[in-house]
Write an enzyme that holds these catalytic residues in place. Sequence first.
Site, PDB file in Angstrom:
ATOM      1  N   PHE A  82      -2.925   4.619   2.990  1.00 20.26           N
ATOM      2  CA  PHE A  82      -3.026   4.429   4.731  1.00 20.26           C
ATOM      3  C   PHE A  82      -3.992   5.698   4.929  1.00 20.26           C
ATOM      4  O   PHE A  82      -4.496   5.539   5.950  1.00 20.26           O
ATOM      5  CB  PHE A  82      -1.534   4.866   5.035  1.00 20.26           C
ATOM      6  N   TYR A 101       0.913  -1.259   0.011  1.00 25.70           N
ATOM      7  CA  TYR A 101       0.080  -0.056  -0.143  1.00 25.70           C
ATOM      8  C   TYR A 101       0.776   1.274  -0.242  1.00 25.70           C
ATOM      9  O   TYR A 101       1.921   1.072   0.359  1.00 25.70           O
ATOM     10  CB  TYR A 101      -0.980  -0.020   1.292  1.00 25.70           C
ATOM     11  N   CYS A 102       0.326   2.445  -0.308  1.00 27.04           N
ATOM     12  CA  CYS A 102       1.054   3.691  -0.297  1.00 27.04           C
ATOM     13  C   CYS A 102      -0.011   4.719   0.137  1.00 27.04           C
ATOM     14  O   CYS A 102      -0.735   4.772   1.149  1.00 27.04           O
ATOM     15  CB  CYS A 102       1.771   3.910  -1.767  1.00 27.04           C
ATOM     16  N   ARG A 103       0.182   5.719  -0.633  1.00 26.61           N
ATOM     17  CA  ARG A 103      -0.801   7.134  -0.186  1.00 26.61           C
ATOM     18  C   ARG A 103      -2.161   7.084  -0.461  1.00 26.61           C
ATOM     19  O   ARG A 103      -2.946   7.947   0.199  1.00 26.61           O
ATOM     20  CB  ARG A 103      -0.042   8.349  -0.973  1.00 26.61           C
ATOM     21  N   CYS A 130      -1.967   7.005  -6.033  1.00 26.52           N
ATOM     22  CA  CYS A 130      -0.352   6.800  -5.790  1.00 26.52           C
ATOM     23  C   CYS A 130      -0.175   5.498  -6.679  1.00 26.52           C
ATOM     24  O   CYS A 130      -0.680   4.357  -6.409  1.00 26.52           O
ATOM     25  CB  CYS A 130      -0.325   6.525  -4.523  1.00 26.52           C
TER      26      CYS A 130
END
Length: 222
Positions: free
Chosen positions: A207, A177-179, A183
């Site tokens: 997140f 996962y990222c932003r 993303c």
Amino acid sequence: MSDHAAKELLYDALAQAAKALSNGRRAELVDVLAQGERPVEELATEIGQTVANTSQHLQRLLRSGLVKTRREGTSVYYSLSGPVVHELWRAMRQSAEEHVAGLQQIVDDYVGDRSQLRTITRDTLQARLRDGNVVVLDVRPGPEYAAGHIRGAISIPVSDLTSRLGEIPEDAEVVAYCRGPYCVYADDAVRIMTGNGLEAARLEDGFPEWAAAHLPTEGRSP
């Protein structure tokens, strides 16, 4: 002051936040700051602007009450002034997704073809975390992981992933996962891992959405 004049002032004041977010670079800054506080120099690098230009955008956000600052030595750190700012950004994003003509094509041009990337929902990831049969990989920059991350996630920034693949168990299922939904760090990470024989998927968003849903987190709150 007439009632009409007072009403105009009221609505002009209420529109200040929207005016501050009417610039794409400022919207991008809010998106980055949803991950956690950052100094202006790092923010400038993230959005590809000079420090001077980034500072001007941040001052506009500050005057509108969307961000706040704290000083540490000679550095000034910026952060969102509260969770409602990210909620505002999410609402603007959703409105654009539903009503702006041609937006999906712009999204596709930026994120590329995701049809071959396996995606899982927050609910599915939460269930697998409870079962303990998944490795959660945070592929954002290190400062964002330190500011807050999914409980139990390990940090390997996507820029380091190729050289650190050996840290991931070969028989593990990995969720990166990222932003957020736009993303591409998690997309790149999944492509790297699957290209090296690992079973990997990307979280449906990022997140900030996980934290906003009051799911388990660690670190400082973004």
